[in-house]
Design a protein around this motif. Structure first.
Motif, mmCIF file in Angstrom:
data_model
loop_
_atom_site.group_PDB
_atom_site.id
_atom_site.type_symbol
_atom_site.label_atom_id
_atom_site.label_comp_id
_atom_site.label_asym_id
_atom_site.label_seq_id
_atom_site.Cartn_x
_atom_site.Cartn_y
_atom_site.Cartn_z
ATOM 1 N N THR A 143 -7.059 1.861 -1.359
ATOM 2 C CA THR A 143 -6.804 1.919 0.073
ATOM 3 C C THR A 143 -5.370 2.381 0.273
ATOM 4 O OG1 THR A 143 -8.361 0.121 0.437
ATOM 5 C CG2 THR A 143 -6.739 0.536 2.187
ATOM 6 N N PRO A 144 -5.166 3.406 1.100
ATOM 7 C CA PRO A 144 -3.780 3.842 1.336
ATOM 8 C C PRO A 144 -2.944 2.696 1.897
ATOM 9 C CG PRO A 144 -5.331 5.446 2.213
ATOM 10 C CD PRO A 144 -6.127 4.221 1.823
ATOM 11 N N GLN A 145 -1.758 2.502 1.332
ATOM 12 C CA GLN A 145 -0.877 1.421 1.775
ATOM 13 C C GLN A 145 -0.306 1.707 3.164
ATOM 14 O OE1 GLN A 145 2.382 0.697 -0.903
ATOM 15 N NE2 GLN A 145 2.625 -1.393 -0.194
ATOM 16 N N ARG A 146 -0.186 2.996 3.472
ATOM 17 C CA ARG A 146 0.309 3.382 4.790
ATOM 18 C C ARG A 146 -0.445 4.620 5.262
ATOM 19 N NH1 ARG A 146 5.848 3.789 2.142
ATOM 20 N NH2 ARG A 146 5.568 5.459 0.675
ATOM 21 N N GLU A 147 -0.240 4.956 6.512
ATOM 22 C CA GLU A 147 -0.922 6.118 7.076
ATOM 23 C C GLU A 147 -0.558 7.366 6.266
ATOM 24 O OE1 GLU A 147 -1.055 8.483 11.295
ATOM 25 O OE2 GLU A 147 -0.722 6.317 11.309
ATOM 26 N N LEU A 148 -1.572 8.182 6.022
ATOM 27 C CA LEU A 148 -1.340 9.399 5.244
ATOM 28 C C LEU A 148 -0.519 10.397 6.042
ATOM 29 C CD1 LEU A 148 -4.873 9.953 3.666
ATOM 30 C CD2 LEU A 148 -2.862 8.884 2.635
#
Length: 190
Positions: A164-169
């Motif tokens: 899961t991306p830790q922050r917005e891409l």
């Protein structure tokens, strides 16, 4: 997600956390990978999944490889190697598996395996799964190859880190197509 949107806007997600992709997401990613161009239908690839405690075992293998290659490596370098597989909840090792063929050279087979990896990344992105393709010296190390049980005709072409991306891409950077495309009008005269 529209296929063209995924092709044009996919970006790497280097900071990944739990959860890993679900079984259903993985199935779609592998289905996409298996649609890679494959001259001769050789299927010159295979995949190893590494998650949970196996990530620690892979980290130990990486540290062993670093220690073998650099006998003077300090503990910081070994710790860094041990922690590499812990950067995501799931790693997929993409392995090119070449074979002798009268019409399909080994280089084409490796490229096909690369296309399979790219298909997997695109399918991950299309499902909102964060992913990044990593290589480096441990993707062509004899200690790692032996520890993974690779055959003589196999090579790691990438470590795909997924989660899961830790922050917005970030947005994909704009690219000027004209910088990379030109026409050819025939043989150049010397």
């Amino acid at each position: 997600m529209d296929a063209l949107d995924a092709l044009i806007n996919r970006v790497s997600a280097p900071r990944l956390i739990e959860p890993a992709p679900t079984a259903e997401q993985r199935e779609l990613m592998f289905q996409a990978a298996l649609r890679a161009p494959d001259h001769g239908q050789l299927r010159p690839w295979r995949f190893l999944t590494v998650e949970g405690e196996a990530r620690h075992a892979l980290g130990e293998l990486f540290a062993e490889a670093i220690a073998s290659k650099y006998p003077d490596a300090d503990e910081e370098a070994l710790t860094k190697a041990r922690n590499m597989p812990l950067r995501a909840p799931l790693l997929i090792l993409v392995i090119a598996r070449t074979q002798e063929h009268p019409k399909v050279p080994a280089q084409e087979q490796v490229l096909a395996a690369g296309c399979a990896a790219h298909g997997l990344l695109l399918a991950a992105y299309a499902q909102g799964v964060g992913a990044v393709w990593r290589t480096g010296e441990l993707s062509h190390d004899p200690v790692v190859d032996a520890g993974l049980g690779l055959a003589a005709n196999e090579q790691v072409i990438g470590y795909l880190y997924l989660g899961t991306p830790q922050r917005e891409l970030r947005a994909a950077p704009a690219v000027n197509v004209d910088e990379f495309v030109s026409g050819w009008a025939g043989k150049t005269q010397a």
